[in-house]
Every structure is written in C-alpha cells, then in structure tokens.
Design an enzyme around this catalytic site. Sequence first.
Site, PDB file in Angstrom:
ATOM      1  N   LYS A   1      -6.747   1.775  -7.377  1.00  0.00           N
ATOM      2  CA  LYS A   1      -6.502   3.208  -7.234  1.00  0.00           C
ATOM      3  C   LYS A   1      -7.474   3.949  -8.112  1.00  0.00           C
ATOM      4  CE  LYS A   1      -3.426   5.847  -5.108  1.00  0.00           C
ATOM      5  NZ  LYS A   1      -2.675   5.489  -3.897  1.00  0.00           N
TER       6      LYS A   1
HETATM    7  N1  GLU Z   1      -3.712   6.285  -0.461  1.00  0.00           N
HETATM    8  C1  GLU Z   1      -3.025   5.534   0.561  1.00  0.00           C
HETATM    9  C2  GLU Z   1      -1.936   4.681  -0.046  1.00  0.00           C
HETATM   10  O1  GLU Z   1      -1.416   4.962  -1.098  1.00  0.00           O
HETATM   11  C3  GLU Z   1      -4.002   4.770   1.442  1.00  0.00           C
HETATM   12  C4  GLU Z   1      -4.852   3.757   0.747  1.00  0.00           C
HETATM   13  C5  GLU Z   1      -5.955   3.156   1.644  1.00  0.00           C
HETATM   14  O2  GLU Z   1      -5.977   3.444   2.833  1.00  0.00           O
HETATM   15  O3  GLU Z   1      -6.750   2.396   1.107  1.00  0.00           O
HETATM   16  O4  GLU Z   1      -1.488   3.739   0.543  1.00  0.00           O
END
Ligand code: GLU
Length: 418
Positions: free
Chosen positions: A108
């Site tokens: 993240k």
């Molecule tokens: N931000 C989204 C999540 O928390 C998508 C992450 C992604 O597609 O890599 O799952």
Amino acid sequence: MSSVHAENAYRNAQRQFDIAADILNLDHGYRKLLRVPHREFTVNFPVKMDDGRVEMFTGYRIQHNLTRGPAKGGIRYHPDTDIDEVRALAMLMSWKCAVVNIPYGGAKGAVVVDPAKLSLGEVERLTRRYATEISFMIGPDKDIPAPDIGTNAQIMAWIMDTYSMHIGHTSPAVVTGKPINIGGSHGRREATARGLVYVLREACEQANISIAGAKVVIQGYGNVGGTSAMLLEDMGAKIVGVADRGGGVYNPKGIDLRVLQAHYEKTGTVAGSPGGDEISNAELLELPCDILIPAAIENQITIRNADRIKARIIIEAANGPTTPDADTILFDRGVLVIPDILANAGGVTVSYFEWVQGLQEFFWTEREVNAQLERIMVNAFETVHQMAQSRRTTLRTAAYLLAVDRTADAYRVRGIYP
Ligand code: GLU
C-alpha cells in the site's frame, strides 16, 4: 481519523492475524515473519505550488509480503493517513490477494494530503514527484500500484507516464486502474462494487435473505459506495440511508438515487440532498436495515456502536471498518459480517485482469471481465463459507485461515533465504 486511530488499524490487523495464526498453530518463525511488513519506505518531498511557494509532503510505500508474487495495492491520498494505517492496509492486501488466490503479495502507498485542496496541476506535480521517489520499488514484476481513496484513473496515468519516461519505454502494466484508452481494463472502475454484490448475493442466498426488497444502508459515496448503491437498486433493493464525510440522508421508503446523484455532482457531498431526513454518520450506522455497507474508512464499527447496529448482514466495502472487539459483539448478536478481504477483493481481482491484459497486450470485453470476476468471487465465497462451517468460526477468521495458510505454504515450499 487521528493518528491514534490509525495506530489502532495496524494493531487491529495484527490482532486479526494472531487469531488465525493461533487456530492454524502457525510455526513461531512464520508468525513473526508475517506479522510485520517486509519493506517500509517513507519519503518527504517538495512540490512547487501554483503561487510559487514550495510545500513539503510525506509519502509512503510499504510492501507487506512478496512470497506469492509481486506486491500489489493502492495508493491513498488522505490528510489523516500515517505509517501505521499504510502498514495495516498493506497487510490486508496480502490476505486479500491470497483469499481470491491471485498471484500477488500485498502493498500500500499513501501521501498525506487532501487532494481536494490542490489544483489539478499541483496534484499532477505531487503525483509525478511521489512516483519518482517510489520508482525504485515499483515495476510490472515488482510492485503494481492502483487507485484507492483520494486517487483515480488520471493519477494512475501520471504514475504510468512518469515511470515510463524514466525507463525510456511505455510500461502499461506498472499500474492498474488506468484509463481504458492507455491500457486500462473494461469493468475495473465498477469491479470492487460488482465483486461485493456477487459475494452479497451468495451470502444472502445462504442466509435466506432476498436482495429484492431488502433495506440497505451505505456509509461512503465514493467509487465503491456509489456504484454498489446503483447495482443493488437494479436488483430491487431499497437504499434507505447514505452518508459521506459531510453527513447523510435517510428515507425509510427508499432514496431516489437519481436525485442523490444529481445533488452529489453539484455539491460534492450527499449531505443536504433532498428526498430524505438529514442524519449524521454515527446515526446512519445504527439505522434499521437488512444490509449495512461500510464503504468509507477504518474503525467505524467499534465497541461504542456495535450493540446498537440493527443490520442482519454487514458487508465490508471499506478496508478495516470493524474492530476485533466489535466483531465479537456482532457475532454474539448473530449479525453476519462479510469481511473486507473477501467482500472488496473484486477491485484487485480486476486489477489482476488488467495487469494480465497489459502484459499480453490482448484485451478482453467487459462481459469477459465480469464473467471471470464472478467466477473468482463466487469461488472465494464458497471456499471461505465452507471453511467457516467446518472450523465453526466467523467468515473473517475463515478468510484469514485461508489467506495466512496459503501465504505460509508458499514460504514453506520456497524456503527461507539463504
Ligand atoms: N485499493 C484497492 C484495495 O484496497 C485496490 C487495490 C488494487 O487494485 O491493487 O483493494
């Protein structure tokens, strides 16, 4: 959300992991290894503002685990984010990818900023500088960012362009959630909500609840909350309450989503929308309803309100909206909680499809995307549901058992280097 709040998000993620590790009787070494992020990067960087001033910003990229494949996870722009929130969210991404069995580890990123207070040019310069700072970590076979709260397809396009300029050729597969005309996937924008609805449909069938006619309350009216509202209305559900940061509306007879959408587009919030009574976020969560969808941020359902929640099903569109203590209260009260790492995995699943399409330079129709998404989400729900039944545990613990075991298993076969 204060930093104490965010600190809890990391501690809560570790507590949820510990529950699964205990049941799995996980070897002490793997437990220590999987409890903490593998890599953490913090950067303070300058951005030239429109008026010529130089402002400093703090950004993060954290990779929790890389054992099952390259790291994957969104980038959040939010004024209250901090390193503990990013740690928690990176860990959740590892488990999420493992639950739906796509070949990624978890990561993240975040920048401490309120993008609504910046001009478009300032957001672009901030994004390009942040992308440059994390460029040593990201890459199509290393770590693949995507949108999250406060970021969108345009920001992904700038990250993709910045990375591509550095390496001297275009690299579409370095990010997902891009605009379709530069290699984005059909159905990616709606994917988290669509995946959530597939899982909800399966859970409702098991619990003998009909979606047609069900009363639904949604906290958050961003990409996921807003799209879920539309999809569920199409299936005959009644959206009776919606709120975002500014506050919300309640109408027990059902909110007219077209009126709500028009108000949102005009004002940027659902608060003050005609056609219902004004309510606060706290009141919203306690409204009488069948299905509650927290689709905003962490730690919204806590020991302070869990015993007053009236929904029969809570399906977590947000990451980490329920604390472990609240989980226990809800379980004792017979409220079915469908956990984030299963419920909102549709987004990263279609990110995976986008990445595959980018690497192969062969693109799918929206129907093909949705059919593959449905297959993966239904399969994941069934596996988690069966695990919950056989282990006599909650869906959250079952999803963790599956995810942690798959990740530890990958370690076992790969071995600990050197
Ligand atoms: N931000 C989204 C999540 O928390 C998508 C992450 C992604 O597609 O890599 O799952």
